[in-house]
Design a protein around this motif. Sequence first.
Motif, mmCIF file in Angstrom:
data_model
loop_
_atom_site.group_PDB
_atom_site.id
_atom_site.type_symbol
_atom_site.label_atom_id
_atom_site.label_comp_id
_atom_site.label_asym_id
_atom_site.label_seq_id
_atom_site.Cartn_x
_atom_site.Cartn_y
_atom_site.Cartn_z
ATOM 1 N N ARG A 51 52.613 52.154 39.569
ATOM 2 C CA ARG A 51 53.261 53.459 39.390
ATOM 3 C C ARG A 51 54.669 53.303 38.817
ATOM 4 O O ARG A 51 55.124 54.126 38.017
ATOM 5 N N PHE A 52 55.374 52.252 39.203
ATOM 6 C CA PHE A 52 56.696 51.974 38.635
ATOM 7 C C PHE A 52 56.540 51.695 37.139
ATOM 8 O O PHE A 52 57.274 52.246 36.300
ATOM 9 N N ALA A 53 55.573 50.854 36.794
ATOM 10 C CA ALA A 53 55.322 50.542 35.386
ATOM 11 C C ALA A 53 54.982 51.804 34.603
ATOM 12 O O ALA A 53 55.475 52.024 33.489
ATOM 13 N N GLU A 54 54.131 52.630 35.168
ATOM 14 C CA GLU A 54 53.733 53.880 34.520
ATOM 15 C C GLU A 54 54.940 54.771 34.266
ATOM 16 O O GLU A 54 55.086 55.359 33.179
ATOM 17 N N ALA A 55 55.837 54.863 35.249
ATOM 18 C CA ALA A 55 57.022 55.714 35.107
ATOM 19 C C ALA A 55 57.944 55.210 34.007
ATOM 20 O O ALA A 55 58.664 55.997 33.374
ATOM 21 N N LEU A 56 57.924 53.889 33.768
ATOM 22 C CA LEU A 56 58.768 53.307 32.726
ATOM 23 C C LEU A 56 58.065 53.235 31.378
ATOM 24 O O LEU A 56 58.634 52.742 30.405
ATOM 25 N N GLY A 57 56.816 53.688 31.315
ATOM 26 C CA GLY A 57 56.078 53.653 30.062
ATOM 27 C C GLY A 57 55.485 52.305 29.742
ATOM 28 O O GLY A 57 55.090 52.048 28.591
ATOM 29 N N ASP A 58 55.400 51.428 30.737
ATOM 30 C CA ASP A 58 54.812 50.100 30.536
ATOM 31 C C ASP A 58 53.304 50.214 30.786
ATOM 32 O O ASP A 58 52.789 49.895 31.858
ATOM 33 N N THR A 59 52.588 50.680 29.777
ATOM 34 C CA THR A 59 51.179 51.038 29.943
ATOM 35 C C THR A 59 50.306 49.854 30.311
ATOM 36 O O THR A 59 49.425 49.966 31.172
ATOM 37 N N ASN A 60 50.505 48.713 29.682
ATOM 38 C CA ASN A 60 49.641 47.566 29.933
ATOM 39 C C ASN A 60 49.708 47.112 31.392
ATOM 40 O O ASN A 60 48.683 46.885 32.042
ATOM 41 N N ASP A 61 50.938 46.970 31.904
ATOM 42 C CA ASP A 61 51.078 46.566 33.299
ATOM 43 C C ASP A 61 50.584 47.655 34.234
ATOM 44 O O ASP A 61 49.999 47.358 35.280
ATOM 45 N N ALA A 62 50.817 48.910 33.871
ATOM 46 C CA ALA A 62 50.348 50.006 34.716
ATOM 47 C C ALA A 62 48.834 49.985 34.860
ATOM 48 O O ALA A 62 48.294 50.053 35.967
ATOM 49 N N VAL A 63 48.140 49.858 33.737
ATOM 50 C CA VAL A 63 46.675 49.843 33.769
ATOM 51 C C VAL A 63 46.171 48.644 34.563
ATOM 52 O O VAL A 63 45.265 48.760 35.409
ATOM 53 N N ARG A 64 46.777 47.482 34.320
ATOM 54 C CA ARG A 64 46.342 46.263 34.998
ATOM 55 C C ARG A 64 46.540 46.370 36.516
ATOM 56 O O ARG A 64 45.629 46.045 37.300
ATOM 57 N N LEU A 65 47.692 46.834 36.926
ATOM 58 C CA LEU A 65 48.015 46.863 38.359
ATOM 59 C C LEU A 65 47.284 47.981 39.084
ATOM 60 O O LEU A 65 46.841 47.803 40.228
ATOM 61 N N LEU A 66 47.156 49.128 38.444
ATOM 62 C CA LEU A 66 46.420 50.210 39.092
ATOM 63 C C LEU A 66 44.947 49.849 39.252
ATOM 64 O O LEU A 66 44.311 50.194 40.258
ATOM 65 N N LYS A 67 44.411 49.135 38.276
ATOM 66 C CA LYS A 67 43.035 48.664 38.424
ATOM 67 C C LYS A 67 42.932 47.670 39.575
ATOM 68 O O LYS A 67 41.986 47.700 40.381
ATOM 69 N N ARG A 68 43.920 46.803 39.668
ATOM 70 C CA ARG A 68 43.894 45.795 40.726
ATOM 71 C C ARG A 68 44.068 46.429 42.114
ATOM 72 O O ARG A 68 43.607 45.871 43.119
ATOM 73 N N SER A 69 44.691 47.602 42.151
ATOM 74 C CA SER A 69 44.871 48.275 43.437
ATOM 75 C C SER A 69 43.551 48.774 44.016
ATOM 76 O O SER A 69 43.496 49.167 45.193
ATOM 77 N N GLN A 70 42.508 48.751 43.210
ATOM 78 C CA GLN A 70 41.182 49.133 43.696
ATOM 79 C C GLN A 70 40.451 47.966 44.369
ATOM 80 O O GLN A 70 39.295 48.103 44.794
ATOM 81 N N ASN A 71 41.123 46.844 44.503
ATOM 82 C CA ASN A 71 40.489 45.679 45.128
ATOM 83 C C ASN A 71 40.052 45.931 46.567
ATOM 84 O O ASN A 71 39.209 45.198 47.096
ATOM 85 N N TYR A 72 40.617 46.962 47.183
ATOM 86 C CA TYR A 72 40.215 47.265 48.556
ATOM 87 C C TYR A 72 38.714 47.521 48.656
ATOM 88 O O TYR A 72 38.094 47.268 49.700
ATOM 89 N N ARG A 73 38.127 48.032 47.587
ATOM 90 C CA ARG A 73 36.720 48.425 47.627
ATOM 91 C C ARG A 73 35.799 47.238 47.921
ATOM 92 O O ARG A 73 34.747 47.385 48.561
ATOM 93 N N GLY A 74 36.217 46.068 47.484
ATOM 94 C CA GLY A 74 35.374 44.891 47.665
ATOM 95 C C GLY A 74 35.288 44.399 49.096
ATOM 96 O O GLY A 74 34.444 43.546 49.409
ATOM 97 N N LEU A 75 36.153 44.908 49.977
ATOM 98 C CA LEU A 75 36.125 44.467 51.372
ATOM 99 C C LEU A 75 35.346 45.405 52.279
ATOM 100 O O LEU A 75 35.163 45.105 53.462
ATOM 101 N N TYR A 76 34.886 46.533 51.750
ATOM 102 C CA TYR A 76 34.143 47.447 52.616
ATOM 103 C C TYR A 76 32.688 46.995 52.718
ATOM 104 O O TYR A 76 31.985 46.844 51.707
ATOM 105 N N ASP A 77 32.265 46.783 53.955
ATOM 106 C CA ASP A 77 30.885 46.364 54.200
ATOM 107 C C ASP A 77 30.134 47.506 54.869
ATOM 108 O O ASP A 77 30.339 47.785 56.055
ATOM 109 N N PRO A 78 29.245 48.190 54.142
ATOM 110 C CA PRO A 78 28.520 49.316 54.737
ATOM 111 C C PRO A 78 27.634 48.901 55.905
ATOM 112 O O PRO A 78 27.296 49.730 56.758
#
Length: 784
Positions: A517-544
């Motif tokens: 979100r900091f990167a996004e606010a500064l217009g650093d699109t590449n880092d924003a996309v990379r880090l926001l995607k990585r923030s979805q890593n939580y999904r891999g730990l959910y065991d139904p």
Amino acid sequence: MKIPHGLSTFGPSVAALILAYSAPAESLVDSVNPMVGASTSVDYGEGKTFPGAATPFGLVQLSPDTITGGDNGPGYSYEHKTIEGFSFTHMSGIGWYGDFGNFLVMPTTGKLNTERGVNGGGDGYRSRFSHDTEIARAGYYSVRLDDYGIQAEAAAAPHAGMLRFTFPEHNQSRVQIDLARRIGGTSTRQYVKVADDHAIEGWMKCPPEGGGWGNGAGKANYTVYFYAMFNRPITNCGVWSANIPAGWSRKREDIESQRYRKVVAAAKVLPGCKEEVGDHLGFYSEFSTTNGEIVLLKVGISFVDLAGAKENLEKDIPGWDFDSVKAGAHERWAQVFDGIDVKGGSTGQREAFATAVYHSMLDPRAYSDVNSNYTGADGNVHRTDGFTYRTIFSGWDVYRSEFTFLSLVRPDVMNDMVNSLMQQAELSGNGYLARWEIATAESGCMIGDPAVSVFTEAYRKGIRGYAVRRAFDLCLHTVDYPKDNGNHHAEYARLGFVPGSISITLESAYFDYCAGRFAEALGDTNDAVRLLKRSQNYRGLYDPAVGNMRAKNADGSWTQWRGAIVEGQGCVESNPYQQGWFVPQDPAGLIDLMGKDYFVNYLTEFFEKTPLSFKWNEYCNHANEPVHHTAYLFAYAGKPWLTQKWARTIMDHAYGPGVKGLCGNEDVGQMSAWYILSAIGFHPVSPVDGVYIIGSPLFDEVTIKLDSHYYTGKTFTVKTHNNSAENIYIQSATLNGQPLNRAWLRHEDVVAGGTLELMMGPKPNESWGSASDELPPRNFPPHS
């Protein structure tokens, strides 16, 4: 100080909220009770606060000490029966053995004892006391020392403190100072000199070898300088020096041992000595007293040099009027309470609330002197430029509520903390942001990268009085750098999780989100996309299969499952049930992942099985931070009435007046800040997003006065109708006179000024705030 301005990425410019209370009966500054939480005992709630004298964010925190050693971080615990002295530096609400407690002063009569003793009554210099004689107020403390018949009083200024001792008639009265004393350990080297016929000066070195924070593992390494003045001439003085054998370890457990204490008790006394350096020193000044004779001692403290200590004293306490210092401290706290008007609430609720504000404004304290000098993380002296250097960043705790609170009420302090952490990262040579900073040392305590959340929240709220690009680069380096600080970034970056850890994986994902979100606010699109995607890593730990987050092995297979409430299993100070809710960046995504019905039922069960004390337990363990956002998650599932129910339940049972008024470690303001925000009526789930979930306000009305230097509005009011202990549910709401059908506010709603008006009732209105188009905003689209 010039306070920087900046445009919020949420909306209007951010400004300062100046806190204050006014009440029909008395100002809430007079409702502050520093005894709230002042015990290290489980029976009393383990708040671990101290009851002594302090000023808002002051360097000096002058308080009584009842114990040295053990896990007694504040140095004081209510159930103890004796006091060993009054020291000038403390920390509030912390574990890990504590630190500071330097320059321990004790007034005594009769035989000189060089060791603190155990029970009082002459077995050391400590004294028995009764709580009946204790008075603890904002900026002031008083107690009678029964073994000596001495009344002791303490008052604080920002960089100095004053003690007033009223002696009985005695031909051998004294003030003695233990220069080696340190909470959780010892100073390993000291120096003292009689500077003139009324003053002494010197220093105490406190490296990790002497224990302290984490018993040395916390890497605290500082020198305390002092300049102390007596109101009567120093005519009969001396030094005691204990001969600590070479090669002896001097950690916490060592200074607690009988062999160590015997050596201190047998210290060599050097009458008439006016200058000494040694490994375990004390100083005394003796005199005869008449009944009721007053002896004053005022002391300036510096972490820079002797000149700084003297200048701090001359600036803060130039005279000898103790009552003026006491009144000055009270006035400083009254100014804190000058910009908020609170109506309603019981006497106990007002005490709890006022004291929470008090505790939340003890840290981060000033670390620089009145001349702006400070000792940096490189060990050299530096000077601040436009900010106050601050210390005690209990990052893993305080990013959740405390810095959101400070972003509203004291953005200048938040700005100072950003600048200070930037200096620490650069001067230390680490190149990344400290997780738990103490006296410019990165202790590495706990997990995660919490400073990244604080930096991002500050920037997005327009608090920008620092080099923004450098701040962002430090955030980026912090979440990407494979440093050896327990975060396992290399494995996290490669695998998308940390093997064997739920806690580190989930926290890393959140701090990736913050940096994104900091990167996004500064217009650093590449880092924003990379880090926001990585923030979805939580999904891999959910065991139904188990319906919970679950740790993985390095090969991607699940670790052994021992049940959701079994502590450990990849969780830090928690169990999988508690840690599994930590997805503040994407509550809607977590609900999708778990299924809404299961999410609500599982979360409801989490609260329903919690003991009402909310002390350490296997469910909603409000005594510790991982669950502090959980009551506010119900709103994301369209069940805001359950947020209202459980937020009010926690306020009613986990907090209160008196020494038992906290259910767990106060943690440098975090426990208090949760209560303050919740009692006003809103709290964030993700601090960086500027979304505040509406809960169940505690008071009839709270009006926050907005500083025109920062805010476009003049005041923001939360007003309730029919509010009571039974009427905890919101029936309807308006914002600035217009119907409000959502159970959340944006940051800009508050800073623009206006009135949030809530009609309360005894039963939930399940139609309010529950419509799908009125839910708190999603941060990510539904996962395909």
